[in-house]
Design a protein around this motif. Sequence first.
Motif, short mmCIF file in Angstrom:
data_model
loop_
_atom_site.label_atom_id
_atom_site.label_comp_id
_atom_site.label_asym_id
_atom_site.label_seq_id
_atom_site.Cartn_x
_atom_site.Cartn_y
_atom_site.Cartn_z
N TYR A 206 -48.61 31.53 13.13
CA TYR A 206 -48.69 30.30 13.92
C TYR A 206 -47.29 29.72 14.19
O TYR A 206 -46.39 29.84 13.36
N SER A 223 -45.79 33.91 25.20
CA SER A 223 -46.83 34.57 25.99
C SER A 223 -46.23 35.61 26.93
O SER A 223 -46.74 36.74 27.04
N LYS A 228 -47.99 37.81 19.75
CA LYS A 228 -49.31 37.37 19.30
C LYS A 228 -49.16 36.29 18.22
O LYS A 228 -49.53 36.46 17.06
N LYS A 230 -50.06 32.29 17.52
CA LYS A 230 -50.86 31.17 18.02
C LYS A 230 -50.05 29.88 17.95
O LYS A 230 -49.48 29.54 16.91
#
Length: 243
Positions: A206, A223, A228, A230
Amino acid sequence: MNVNFYVTCIADVVKAGVAKNSVLLLEKLGCHIVFLEKQGCCGQPAINSGYTKQALAGMKNLVQTFEVNDYPIVAPAGSCVYAIKNYPEYFERFGEMEWAVRAKKVADRFYDLTDFIVNKLGVTNVGAQLTGKAVYHPSCSLSRKLGIVNEPLTLLQNVKGLQLLPIHNQQTCCGFGGTFSVKMAEISGEMVSEKVEHIAEVEPDYLIGADVSCLLNIGGRLSREGRKIKVMHIAEVLMQEGK
């Protein structure tokens, strides 16, 4: 405790989930939320671009809106809180002394979400649970301008299952800076690219922050690079519960 919630433009238009989770979190901590519908933009984009005089009308609207009660005012964005904290100076600059006095009374009641939870409510553990490794990005507005450094970290350190990872040059700006990212796009792009490189090095699950604008900037680059990771606002993290 009765609390006014200031939604901010980005939370209202782009990241409604941040506003929703901020309200739910405050309610979970015993606050009764008041939403004054006449609230509008704090004027930060215009102010940052040098159009402070043109922003005065909107600033007056915001002051008038929050004068209807004396409750604390909480916002999920340090940049907006900082802009409003400077209202008295802006009004004085243009000879609006009466408005400067009124603005100071309102500005003194404004809090960043994490500042309010830790220093006003006296809560450092909200009972959240999120398993994984995370990098916290200290936004410039929150850490440099408002001096709110330890409050978000304390709340995150008390999230069960969450491991905070340090990164190289953690305090460095992500390159957003409001209109800076538009006017100086090439420089801004290099800054966020470097920030993402340092984040990716520690392989977190994260990326967490307390300012939506910074998260949009860094998240966009993550992105585009296919990372990957979050991206979460701290309000979203603090509303996570164990299953």
